[in-house]
Structure formats: structure tokens, C-alpha cells
Design a protein around this motif. Structure first.
Motif, PDB file in Angstrom:
ATOM      1  N   CYS A 377       0.833  -1.210   0.000  1.00  0.00           N
ATOM      2  CA  CYS A 377       0.000   0.000   0.000  1.00  0.00           C
ATOM      3  C   CYS A 377       0.867   1.260   0.000  1.00  0.00           C
ATOM      4  CB  CYS A 377      -0.929  -0.002   1.216  1.00  0.00           C
ATOM      5  SG  CYS A 377      -2.144  -1.351   1.216  1.00  0.00           S
ATOM      6  N   ILE A 378       1.964   1.223   0.748  1.00  0.00           N
ATOM      7  CA  ILE A 378       2.879   2.366   0.763  1.00  0.00           C
ATOM      8  C   ILE A 378       3.514   2.569  -0.614  1.00  0.00           C
ATOM      9  CG2 ILE A 378       5.072   3.204   1.707  1.00  0.00           C
ATOM     10  CD1 ILE A 378       4.297   1.834   4.344  1.00  0.00           C
ATOM     11  N   LEU A 379       3.863   1.488  -1.288  1.00  0.00           N
ATOM     12  CA  LEU A 379       4.476   1.589  -2.607  1.00  0.00           C
ATOM     13  C   LEU A 379       3.536   2.222  -3.626  1.00  0.00           C
ATOM     14  CD1 LEU A 379       6.438  -1.754  -3.097  1.00  0.00           C
ATOM     15  CD2 LEU A 379       7.351   0.524  -2.725  1.00  0.00           C
ATOM     16  N   ALA A 380       2.229   2.110  -3.413  1.00  0.00           N
ATOM     17  CA  ALA A 380       1.284   2.722  -4.346  1.00  0.00           C
ATOM     18  C   ALA A 380       1.490   4.234  -4.407  1.00  0.00           C
ATOM     19  CB  ALA A 380      -0.146   2.394  -3.923  1.00  0.00           C
ATOM     20  N   THR A 381       1.883   4.842  -3.275  1.00  0.00           N
ATOM     21  CA  THR A 381       2.144   6.285  -3.288  1.00  0.00           C
ATOM     22  C   THR A 381       3.389   6.612  -4.108  1.00  0.00           C
ATOM     23  OG1 THR A 381       3.500   6.243  -1.269  1.00  0.00           O
ATOM     24  CG2 THR A 381       1.124   6.449  -0.986  1.00  0.00           C
ATOM     25  N   MET A 382       4.335   5.673  -4.146  1.00  0.00           N
ATOM     26  CA  MET A 382       5.566   5.895  -4.902  1.00  0.00           C
ATOM     27  C   MET A 382       5.277   6.059  -6.389  1.00  0.00           C
ATOM     28  SD  MET A 382       8.940   3.455  -5.042  1.00  0.00           S
ATOM     29  CE  MET A 382       8.088   2.135  -5.910  1.00  0.00           C
ATOM     30  N   THR A 383       4.309   5.317  -6.906  1.00  0.00           N
ATOM     31  CA  THR A 383       3.980   5.396  -8.319  1.00  0.00           C
ATOM     32  C   THR A 383       3.552   6.810  -8.695  1.00  0.00           C
ATOM     33  OG1 THR A 383       3.265   3.092  -8.232  1.00  0.00           O
ATOM     34  CG2 THR A 383       2.584   4.370 -10.149  1.00  0.00           C
ATOM     35  N   ALA A 384       2.738   7.433  -7.838  1.00  0.00           N
ATOM     36  CA  ALA A 384       2.285   8.795  -8.108  1.00  0.00           C
ATOM     37  C   ALA A 384       3.438   9.783  -8.056  1.00  0.00           C
ATOM     38  CB  ALA A 384       1.202   9.187  -7.099  1.00  0.00           C
ATOM     39  N   VAL A 385       4.356   9.591  -7.108  1.00  0.00           N
ATOM     40  CA  VAL A 385       5.515  10.484  -6.989  1.00  0.00           C
ATOM     41  C   VAL A 385       6.379  10.402  -8.246  1.00  0.00           C
ATOM     42  CG1 VAL A 385       7.662  10.878  -5.727  1.00  0.00           C
ATOM     43  CG2 VAL A 385       5.548  10.422  -4.470  1.00  0.00           C
ATOM     44  N   VAL A 386       6.664   9.178  -8.686  1.00  0.00           N
ATOM     45  CA  VAL A 386       7.526   8.976  -9.847  1.00  0.00           C
ATOM     46  C   VAL A 386       6.910   9.576 -11.099  1.00  0.00           C
ATOM     47  CG1 VAL A 386       8.538   7.223 -11.349  1.00  0.00           C
ATOM     48  CG2 VAL A 386       8.623   6.937  -8.888  1.00  0.00           C
ATOM     49  N   ALA A 387       5.604   9.380 -11.275  1.00  0.00           N
ATOM     50  CA  ALA A 387       4.935   9.862 -12.485  1.00  0.00           C
ATOM     51  C   ALA A 387       5.037  11.373 -12.624  1.00  0.00           C
ATOM     52  CB  ALA A 387       3.466   9.431 -12.465  1.00  0.00           C
ATOM     53  N   ARG A 388       5.097  12.091 -11.527  1.00  0.00           N
ATOM     54  CA  ARG A 388       5.130  13.561 -11.582  1.00  0.00           C
ATOM     55  C   ARG A 388       6.546  14.124 -11.647  1.00  0.00           C
ATOM     56  NH1 ARG A 388       1.489  16.468  -7.254  1.00  0.00           N
ATOM     57  NH2 ARG A 388       2.191  18.186  -8.591  1.00  0.00           N
ATOM     58  N   LEU A 389       7.478  13.540 -10.916  1.00  0.00           N
ATOM     59  CA  LEU A 389       8.805  14.146 -10.777  1.00  0.00           C
ATOM     60  C   LEU A 389       9.858  13.594 -11.734  1.00  0.00           C
ATOM     61  CD1 LEU A 389       9.103  14.451  -6.877  1.00  0.00           C
ATOM     62  CD2 LEU A 389       8.405  16.184  -8.528  1.00  0.00           C
ATOM     63  N   THR A 390       9.676  12.392 -12.249  1.00  0.00           N
ATOM     64  CA  THR A 390      10.714  11.795 -13.095  1.00  0.00           C
ATOM     65  C   THR A 390      10.155  11.365 -14.451  1.00  0.00           C
ATOM     66  OG1 THR A 390      10.361   9.584 -12.151  1.00  0.00           O
ATOM     67  CG2 THR A 390      11.981  10.980 -11.066  1.00  0.00           C
ATOM     68  N   ASN A 391       9.294  12.187 -15.035  1.00  0.00           N
ATOM     69  CA  ASN A 391       8.725  11.844 -16.334  1.00  0.00           C
ATOM     70  C   ASN A 391       9.709  12.137 -17.468  1.00  0.00           C
ATOM     71  OD1 ASN A 391       8.437  14.688 -16.959  1.00  0.00           O
ATOM     72  ND2 ASN A 391       6.653  14.670 -15.603  1.00  0.00           N
ATOM     73  N   ASN A 392       9.359  11.714 -18.668  1.00  0.00           N
ATOM     74  CA  ASN A 392      10.257  11.854 -19.815  1.00  0.00           C
ATOM     75  C   ASN A 392      10.633  13.304 -20.090  1.00  0.00           C
ATOM     76  OD1 ASN A 392      10.370   9.116 -20.316  1.00  0.00           O
ATOM     77  ND2 ASN A 392       8.730   9.130 -21.839  1.00  0.00           N
ATOM     78  N   ALA A 393       9.642  14.200 -20.052  1.00  0.00           N
ATOM     79  CA  ALA A 393       9.902  15.602 -20.376  1.00  0.00           C
ATOM     80  C   ALA A 393      10.900  16.217 -19.398  1.00  0.00           C
ATOM     81  CB  ALA A 393       8.588  16.387 -20.357  1.00  0.00           C
ATOM     82  N   ARG A 394      10.760  15.908 -18.113  1.00  0.00           N
ATOM     83  CA  ARG A 394      11.670  16.480 -17.120  1.00  0.00           C
ATOM     84  C   ARG A 394      13.087  15.937 -17.298  1.00  0.00           C
ATOM     85  NH1 ARG A 394      10.050  19.285 -12.823  1.00  0.00           N
ATOM     86  NH2 ARG A 394       7.924  18.446 -12.885  1.00  0.00           N
ATOM     87  N   ILE A 395      13.220  14.666 -17.634  1.00  0.00           N
ATOM     88  CA  ILE A 395      14.544  14.080 -17.833  1.00  0.00           C
ATOM     89  C   ILE A 395      15.220  14.671 -19.063  1.00  0.00           C
ATOM     90  CG2 ILE A 395      15.761  11.944 -18.446  1.00  0.00           C
ATOM     91  CD1 ILE A 395      13.826  10.452 -16.615  1.00  0.00           C
ATOM     92  N   GLU A 396      14.491  14.822 -20.163  1.00  0.00           N
ATOM     93  CA  GLU A 396      15.071  15.394 -21.379  1.00  0.00           C
ATOM     94  C   GLU A 396      15.520  16.828 -21.146  1.00  0.00           C
ATOM     95  OE1 GLU A 396      15.846  13.941 -24.162  1.00  0.00           O
ATOM     96  OE2 GLU A 396      15.090  12.020 -23.431  1.00  0.00           O
ATOM     97  N   ALA A 397      14.742  17.603 -20.419  1.00  0.00           N
ATOM     98  CA  ALA A 397      15.126  18.989 -20.133  1.00  0.00           C
ATOM     99  C   ALA A 397      16.403  19.048 -19.290  1.00  0.00           C
ATOM    100  CB  ALA A 397      13.981  19.706 -19.416  1.00  0.00           C
ATOM    101  N   ALA A 398      16.526  18.158 -18.303  1.00  0.00           N
ATOM    102  CA  ALA A 398      17.712  18.138 -17.450  1.00  0.00           C
ATOM    103  C   ALA A 398      18.951  17.725 -18.240  1.00  0.00           C
ATOM    104  CB  ALA A 398      17.496  17.195 -16.273  1.00  0.00           C
ATOM    105  N   LEU A 399      18.817  16.770 -19.147  1.00  0.00           N
ATOM    106  CA  LEU A 399      19.952  16.344 -19.969  1.00  0.00           C
ATOM    107  C   LEU A 399      20.423  17.476 -20.875  1.00  0.00           C
ATOM    108  CD1 LEU A 399      18.771  12.747 -20.984  1.00  0.00           C
ATOM    109  CD2 LEU A 399      20.642  13.320 -19.431  1.00  0.00           C
ATOM    110  N   ALA A 400      19.480  18.202 -21.471  1.00  0.00           N
ATOM    111  CA  ALA A 400      19.844  19.323 -22.343  1.00  0.00           C
ATOM    112  C   ALA A 400      20.558  20.415 -21.549  1.00  0.00           C
ATOM    113  CB  ALA A 400      18.596  19.878 -23.015  1.00  0.00           C
TER     114      ALA A 400
END
Length: 424
Positions: A377-400
Motif C-alpha cells: 500500500c505504501i508503494l502505491a504512493t511511490m507510483t504517483a511520486v515517480v509519475a510527476r517528478l521523473t517523467n520523460n519531459a523532465r529528464i530530457e530537459a535536465a539532460l539538455a
């Protein structure tokens, strides 16, 4: 991959084999001293407490010291410590509290070794390309899981049958092999002399960099939530396997390989998954997989179903470990790599001791299945955190942004090159 990478790979393989042996043998050894789930949870916590006590200072020291030498000395110290523990166990002078102390001291060695190794990998590869870093991390993670999770645990169970101190000695020898292999690496050029402040100030600089970077915070919070949930179950795993799933000592070692097989599969497909759906999406999908897996283990009617849950959990962890560190290595400046990495590990691992104690308490009060179900049940909250903070768009912007920063640094370094050097 450069030749130097294969030496790091060999050292990681030797150490992972010993860790796998130790991972299976330590709970079995602890059971000869106590069956109290709270004490078993406290033993798990002792191994992670050094990250809370020394994590940020360790990162600052790693950024000051030669990373190759730091890794070699850390493993040499861990070899010496386990050699002493072997002697005490053989002499019958050990107890559960000695294991507490040994786990804590080994954890200090892990702080320095792990922080230095993550920071050292980009130096070895001489490349900050994300795909290259992902392949390198996937190879290291795959090897560590194959030997540390697949070969090591059943070997540890078998060696424990030969004598309580035998697997401890085997782990000690693995640290010695790792240290000697790292010493054979070529020395790295000395770092440019820079004015030094206090260690606390330098540690705060690394922490500030991470806290003000949403992507790096997401990469740290993901394992923080995960480790709390995982350690809640791991704290009582040996009791769960023996008393709930009704498996013997040898079968316990085999059961542990399910997670490792999954992690090996996950590591082998991590770079392909990132290329297919993007690194951010892959991290989100694995977070959901880990949630379902932990719930499956807690609700499993038999060992086969629980083993299937462990296998799926390992796949999720293997993909994550192949992708997450590579992103940080690709975007963090080299002079901050140790401190930022240590701060991230502090956040990620700092929740582990709390999870271990919490899991021991849950099992003591509500039964051995409860830590796994609550953890899911605790891990279910992790999915929501990951989806918002480590999405594709954010990673591409950081790499650039990181690529642009390195171009400016290279241009500035070229302008500062003495004219006679350029002529030569």
C-alpha cells in the motif's frame, strides 16, 4: 567500454558474490542467537544507520579524496572486520549484539565505497552520454544480482551448514579480492587544488543542489518510499519464509534467488525499456509493478505464488537500478557527484531502518504477512511520486541543460589554456 570498466566490473562481481553469501547467512546466524522479530528488524536497521550518521559527510570526503583509493581502502577495512568476526564466531564469543556492531561498521564501509563507486563510474567511462551510462549500470547491476542474489544466497545457506563462520569468511575474502582488483586500476590525475571550506559546508552545498532540483529529488524519493516498504518485509523475511511458507534452510536460500533472477532480467532489459518508452515512463511502470508484487507476496497462499511475486519485484528493481543512477551521473557536475550521490542515498536509505523496525513491530503485533501488505500500500504512493517528478519531459530537459553547461565549461577551459600549450 574502456578496459578500466572491466576491472570495476570484476571487483563488483567478487564483492557481490560475497554479499550474496552474507545476505543469506547473516539472518541464519542471527536466528541462532534470537527469534525476536524486533531484534531481527533492529539488525537490518544497523546496516543502514551509517547513512543517517555519516552519509553527507562521506559524500563531501569522497569529493575531496581520490575515488579509486577510497574504494580500495573501504573494502580492505571491511575484509579486516569480517575476518575478526569470523574468529569470534568460531571461538563461540559472538552474540546478537556483536552482529549489530558488525552490521553498523560494515555499513560505514558501504557509505564510502558506494558513494565513491557511483561518482567514479563516469571517470572510468570518460563519457556522460545517458545511453552509455545506462548500459554500464545495467551490466554492473545485472552482475551484482546474478552473483549476489542468484549464486550467493544458496551458496551462503550451504556454507552455513558447514559451519556458522564459513560464510562470513567467504564474504571477507570477497572484499579482499575486490580491494586488490581496484588497486590495479591506473591512478587518476590529481584534482585541481581549490579553496576548501568546512566539511559541513561542502556537504550542505551538495544537499542544496539536490533539494533545488526536482528531478533529482524525485530520483531520491522513489527509493526512499520503496526502501521503507521493502525493509519492512525484509526485516522478517527469514521468519516469513520459514514459519508462513514452511520452507527449510536450504529452500530459504533458493527462495531468495527468485528476486535476484527477476533483478537480472530487469537489468538486462532496462536500457531497451528506456529506448522503447523513455526513461521516465519506464520508471513509472516499474513503480506500479513493485506495488503489485509486494501485495502478491503478502497475500500468497503458498511459496510458489510468493516466489512469483519476488520474481516480478526483482524485475522492477532491476530496471530501476539500471536507469535511475545513470540519470544522476549524466546531469550532476563532477565536483558535486559524491555529495549529491550521498545525499540521494541518505534520503533513499535513511528510511530503511525505520521500515525495518516498523516491519518487525507489525509482524510482532499483527502477523508475518502484514509488513508485506502494508508495504504494498505504501508503494502505491511511490507510483504517483515517480509519475510527476521523473517523467520523460523532465529528464530530457535536465539532460539538455547539463549538456549546455558542459559546453560552456569546455569553452571556458579552452580560453584559459596557456598559449604555449596550444602551440605545442
Amino acid at each position: 567500454m574502456p578496459k578500466r570498466f572491466y576491472r570495476i566490473w570484476s571487483a563488483a562481481a567478487a564483492s557481490a558474490l560475497g554479499d550474496g553469501i552474507y545476505f543469506a547467512a547473516l539472518p541464519l546466524l542471527a536466528l541462532t542467537y534470537t527469534h525476536n522479530p524486533i531484534l531481527l528488524g533492529a539488525l537490518e536497521a544497523c546496516a543502514l544507520l551509517p547513512w543517517l550518521c555519516f552519509g553527507m559527510i562521506g559524500g563531501a570526503l569522497v569529493d575531496r579524496w581520490d575515488r579509486r583509493r577510497t574504494m580500495a581502502v573501504a573494502d580492505l577495512c571491511r575484509f579486516s572486520l569480517l575476518l575478526l568476526v569470523t574468529v569470534l564466531v568460531t571461538a563461540g564469543a559472538a552474540d546478537i549484539y556483536l552482529l549489530f556492531a558488525a552490521a553498523f561498521l560494515l555499513g560505514i564501509g558501504q557509505v564510502f565505497f558506494d558513494t565513491a563507486s557511483v561518482a567514479f563510474l563516469p571517470e572510468v567511462l570518460e563519457d556522460r552520454d545517458l545511453a552509455v551510462l545506462q548500459r554500464a549500470n545495467a551490466r554492473l547491476q545485472g552482475t551484482q544480482q546474478a552473483l549476489g542474489g542468484f549464486v550467493g544466497p544458496p551458496t551462503g545457506s550451504l556454507l552455513f551448514g558447514l559451519g556458522r563462520s564459513v560464510p562470513i569468511l567467504a564474504d571477507a575474502l570477497s572484499f579482499l579480492a575486490s580491494s586488490l582488483t581496484i588497486w590495479t586500476l591506473p591512478k587518476t590525475p590529481p584534482k585541481p587544488a581549490k579553496p576548501r571550506g568546512s566539511l559541513l559546508r561542502e556537504a550542505r552545498e551538495g544537499a542544496s543542489y539536490l533539494f533545488h532540483h526536482r528531478l533529482l529529488m524525485g530520483l531520491a524519493l522513489r527509493p526512499a518510499i520503496g526502501n521503507f516498504a521493502f525493509m519492512a518485509g525484509n526485516a522478517v523475511l527469514v521468519l516469513f519464509v520459514k514459519e508462513t511458507l514452511h520452507l527449510g534452510t536450504t529452500a530459504y536460500g533458493v527462495y531468495l534467488t527468485a528476486d535476484a533472477i527477476g533483478a537480472l532480467i530487469g537489468a538486462s532489459i532496462s536500457s531497451k525499456a528506456a529506448a522503447k518508452v523513455g526513461t521516465g515512463t519506464a520508471l513509472t511502470l516499474t513503480a506500479g509493478l513493485e506495488t503489485l508484487s509486494l501485495l502478491t507476496i503478502g497475500l500468497a497462499p503458498n511459496a510458489w505464488v510468493a516466489g512469483g511475486g519476488e520474481l516480478a519485484l526483482g524485475v522492477g528493481i532491476g530496471v530501476t537500478m539500471g536507469l535511475g543512477p545513470a540519470v544522476r551521473q549524466a546531469i550532476v557536475p563532477d565536483e558535486l557527484m559524491g555529495r549529491v550521490g550521498a545525499t540521494g542515498r541518505l534520503i533513499a536509505l535513511g528510511t530503511g531502518p525505520l521500515g525495518a523496525v516498523f516491519g518487525g513491530w507489525l509482524a510482532h503485533v499483527y502477523g508475518l504477512r502484514t509488513p508485506f501488505i502494508v508495504g504494498g500500500c505504501i508503494l502505491a504512493t511511490m507510483t504517483a511520486v515517480v509519475a510527476r517528478l521523473t517523467n520523460n519531459a523532465r529528464i530530457e530537459a535536465a539532460l539538455a541543460e547539463a549538456a549546455a553547461r558542459r559546453e560552456l565549461e569546455d569553452a571556458a577551459a579552452a580560453l584559459e589554456t596557456p598559449a604555449e600549450t596550444v602551440a605545442a
